[in-house]
Enzyme design. Structure first.
Site, PDB file in Angstrom:
ATOM      1  N   ASP A 169       0.862  -0.695   0.043  1.00 39.84           N
ATOM      2  CA  ASP A 169       0.405   0.180  -0.096  1.00 39.84           C
ATOM      3  C   ASP A 169       1.029   1.189  -0.570  1.00 39.84           C
ATOM      4  O   ASP A 169       1.939   1.033  -0.674  1.00 39.84           O
ATOM      5  CB  ASP A 169      -0.947   0.322   1.199  1.00 39.84           C
ATOM      6  CG  ASP A 169      -2.214   0.723   0.924  1.00 39.84           C
ATOM      7  OD1 ASP A 169      -2.153   1.770   0.533  1.00 39.84           O
ATOM      8  OD2 ASP A 169      -3.526  -0.016   0.691  1.00 39.84           O
ATOM      9  N   HIS A 210      -4.218   5.054   4.239  1.00 39.19           N
ATOM     10  CA  HIS A 210      -4.742   3.683   3.593  1.00 39.19           C
ATOM     11  C   HIS A 210      -4.183   2.855   4.073  1.00 39.19           C
ATOM     12  O   HIS A 210      -4.397   1.693   5.327  1.00 39.19           O
ATOM     13  CB  HIS A 210      -4.486   4.435   2.175  1.00 39.19           C
ATOM     14  CG  HIS A 210      -5.112   3.016   1.814  1.00 39.19           C
ATOM     15  ND1 HIS A 210      -5.283   1.641   1.094  1.00 39.19           N
ATOM     16  CD2 HIS A 210      -6.862   3.260   1.197  1.00 39.19           C
ATOM     17  CE1 HIS A 210      -6.698   1.454   0.026  1.00 39.19           C
ATOM     18  NE2 HIS A 210      -7.455   1.970   0.877  1.00 39.19           N
ATOM     19  N   SER A 386     -11.161  -1.638   0.649  1.00 39.00           N
ATOM     20  CA  SER A 386      -9.524  -1.598   1.014  1.00 39.00           C
ATOM     21  C   SER A 386      -9.957  -2.014   2.549  1.00 39.00           C
ATOM     22  O   SER A 386      -9.239  -3.082   2.225  1.00 39.00           O
ATOM     23  CB  SER A 386      -9.641   0.070   0.470  1.00 39.00           C
ATOM     24  OG  SER A 386      -9.356   0.194  -0.236  1.00 39.00           O
TER      25      SER A 386
END
Ligand SMILES: *[C@@H]1O[C@H](CO)[C@@H](O)[C@H](O)[C@H]1NC(C)=O
Ligand SMILES: *[C@@H]1O[C@H](CO)[C@@H](O)[C@H](O)[C@H]1NC(C)=O
Ligand SMILES: *[C@@H]1O[C@H](CO)[C@@H](O)[C@H](O)[C@H]1NC(C)=O
Ligand SMILES: *[C@@H]1O[C@H](CO)[C@@H](O)[C@H](O)[C@H]1NC(C)=O
Ligand SMILES: [Ca+2]
Ligand SMILES: [Ca+2]
Length: 641
Positions: A169, A210, A386
């Protein structure tokens, strides 16, 4: 097409086993005031009158069987009363009545529901009670019991010890006090800036949060008074920073996916081609090779586990147009929200294997995913599919701790077998059963992952038999497709029977398709297996107006025919949907079957059965069952004729 005895026997075998298992476990029933009543011909119009005359509230005609009625009392909550025994005797003597059978009352539990008081998990972490996806007690207007059932896995002692999950990520805040103790620095790397420190790049809007949020879902430490708790809170988490550079390259993807495959067990990816509903793209050459190497050589040959978010393109996109999510080598995960509906951003496709959870549609700020956030913070608002992939990675870490011998295919079989419909609902696509009785849905795959079920089955699991690949057939003539005039093709296959690569029990099926169209987004493709399971390989994508490229040898994948016998006739339908008339040309359909020659888990089921019945010989059992199936098939067939 679907009723051949050969198929019938296989299905019947599993169905019958289940029936026998249930029968041996059935508890003592209670007496009730409900009767199954068969009336003589001519007396059927008098059913209601007959019921009231004998002390029942009414009678309801049953749709099955001839002259059958349900006689029921006024108060359906009570058990049988003394008076009703007399009523029944009188009824039985009535000349209009042919037969009376009392209905036994027994327990059926709502699936997935557990009394919250039965769950003894005590965590000091302030956000733990907000993590409804771990234990759903109805927080944030959610549906109690709709969760990953991690409490059961934890209680059995599985928390992810010895397992490493990599988050591919935008980096991980590895100084975060809830992540630091579980951070695996040796297995981490920064491919965006080529150094061993995958710390997220600072931006004012915290755009690069994230990876940190995903890491917390898997590995946030438990009982430390900080944020919440990871699904596998004693697992190690590695950061692979690779999303934060101006362009993605094949080299960066391939390097990430093949980073330390003997140390990292599970790779979690929450990215892919743009979810704009008009992109058709997948892994390039190096990345494909890296994935193939990963599943073949990673984890000492048992295979790296690649977990993939199915996509955030909503109903305008189809995750079968995303070559990462639809790969056989990845486990593609969709999400449900806390009341069991699909999130509005969820994509559907036939390659999704299972689901976990993500943020809700409601404004309720606590319906999001609670986890760690950048710079030592916590958040309640992690979102998108996600958020779903790392939850699955956490569940798989628990399974690997329970049984380190699990291969990448075992993990897929276990996901298929233990995922649950629970209380998921899909307003568009029905839940269906495939040819061997496995329940699936176009949006949620085989349902929501169940960590408790998964670790229990993992513990007993025997590695699945060798995998074979068979090209079932290939049609390469040009077929014109037009609006209002779809193309229907069939491939009749013996699935390479008689050859070394015979596939008898399916895992993945791929339809490699070359087709062009005046508007690619209006194309739809469906494929139906010989056991009558229909997969929607491609749904309409209203935003895709490509008129040039089409699909060039694109491998559409379905997981819905898992476990089926592929021999027989496969049907593919290609057509257009939408208002404008379109035309195109189908140039290739190659059908590829992947799976095993021997039954993957029949042994397991039979063993359970044996231990329950203390039967000594599997052969005896199989023979007996085969005979029973033959008998019931014959009687069914004779009835239909
Ligand atoms: C939970 O933990 C707290 C603090 O450690 C303790 O006071 C409490 O008794 C525990 N409750 C249970 C049910 O174990
Ligand atoms: C965490 O985030 C909240 C909300 O954005 C903010 O108020 C708080 O100061 C932050 N805490 C830290 C330690 O940065
Ligand atoms: C599709 O391919 C056919 C045959 O190659 C060609 O004749 C046709 O013009 C193409 N159609 C589109 C919409 O590209
Ligand atoms: C495929 O199935 C879907 C759903 O049943 C249907 O709407 C669509 O028209 C079908 N497409 C073709 C080409 O048959
Ligand atoms: Ca914590
Ligand atoms: Ca997508």
């Amino acid at each position: 097409m679907c009723g051949s005895p050969r198929h019938g026997t296989a299905v019947g075998f599993i169905v019958l086993l289940n029936a026998l298992l249930l029968a041996t476990q059935a508890a003592e029933g209670v007496s009730t005031d409900h009767l199954l009543v068969q009336l003589h011909e001519g007396a059927q119009d008098e059913a209601h009158q007959l019921a009231t005359q004998h002390g029942f509230h009414s009678a309801r005609k049953l749709s099955f069987g001839e002259g059958l009625f349900h006689f029921y009392p006024q108060d359906t909550s009570k058990r049988r009363s003394k008076r009703s025994a007399r009523n029944r005797q009188r009824l039985q003597k009535d000349r209009r009545v042919k037969n009376v059978v009392e209905q036994e009352g027994f327990d059926r539990q709502k699936r997935g529901y557990r009394d919250i008081n039965d769950i003894e998990v005590n965590m000091s972490d302030p956000l733990f009670t907000k993590q409804w996806y771990l234990i759903n007690t109805g927080q944030a207007d959610g549906t109690p019991g709709l969760d990953l059932n991690v409490a059961e896995a934890w209680q059995l002692g599985y928390t992810g010890k010895g397992v490493t999950v990599a988050i591919m990520d935008d980096g991980i805040d590895y100084l975060h006090p809830d992540l630091a103790s579980n951070y695996n620095a040796d297995a981490s790397y920064d491919f965006s800036s080529n150094d061993p420190f995958p710390f997220p790049r600072y931006t004012d809007d915290w755009f690069n949060s994230h990876g940190t949020r995903c890491a917390g879902e898997v590995s946030a430490a438990a009982n430390n008074n900080i944020c919440g708790v990871g699904v596998a809170y004693n697992s190690k988490v590695a950061g692979i920073r690779m999303l934060d550079q101006p362009f993605m390259t094949d080299i960066i993807e391939a390097s990430s996916i093949s980073h330390m495959p003997q140390v990292i067990d599970i790779y979690s990816a929450s990215w892919g081609p743009t979810d704009d509903g008009k992109t058709v793209d997948g892994p390039r050459e190096l990345t494909l090779q890296a994935m193939a190497d990963g599943v073949n050589k990673g984890r000492g040959g048992k295979g790296s586990i690649y977990v993939w978010a199915s996509g955030d393109g909503g109903s305008y996109d189809d995750c079968n147009c995303d070559g990462y999510a639809s790969s056989m080598w990845t486990i593609s995960i969709n999400s449900a929200i806390n009341d069991g509906r699909t999130a509005l951003y969820d994509e559907s496709c036939s390659s999704t294997l299972a689901s976990t959870f993500s943020n809700g549609r409601k404004r309720n700020p606590e319906a999001g995913v609670a986890t760690t956030d950048l710079y030592g913070n916590c958040t309640l608002r992690h979102s998108g599919t996600s958020a779903a992939a790392p939850e699955a990675a956490g569940v798989f870490a628990l399974a690997i701790e329970a049984n380190p011998d699990l291969t990448w295919r075992d993990m897929q079989h276990l996901s298929v077998l233990t995922s649950k419909r629970n209380q998921l609902h899909d307003e568009v696509h029905q839940w269906r059963r495939n040819g061997v009785g496995l329940e699936f849905n176009h949006l949620f795959g085989y349902g929501v992952l169940d960590a408790g079920g998964m670790v229990k089955m993992s513990k007993e699991w025997k590695t699945v038999p060798e995998r074979f690949h068979c090209i079932a057939g290939s049609i390469q003539d040009v077929h014109k497709v037009q609006s209002g005039n779809k193309v229907l093709l069939t491939i009749n296959t013996d699935a390479c029977q008689g050859k070394d690569n015979f596939v008898r029990y399916l895992e993945h099926v791929q339809a490699v398709v070359t087709v062009n169209a005046s508007r690619r987004g209006d194309l739809t493709i469906n494929m139906t297996s010989p056991m009558a399971t229909k997969s929607l390989l491609l749904s309409r994508r209203p935003r895709d107006d490509d008129a040039k490229v089409g699909f060039d040898k694109w491998p559409f994948m379905t997981s819905h025919t898992w476990g089926e016998d592929p021999r027989g006739t496969w049907v593919m339908e290609v057509g257009f949907q939408g208002d404008e008339p379109q035309r195109g040309a189908l140039k290739e359909w190659t059908l590829m079957l992947h799976g095993t020659q021997s039954a993957p888990y029949i042994d397991q089921i039979v063993r359970d059965y044996q231990s329950k019945l203390a039967m000594s010989k599997k052969e005896e059992l199989e023979e007996e069952l085969d005979e029973a199936v033959e008998r019931s098939l014959k009687s069914l067939l004779s009835k239909n004729n």
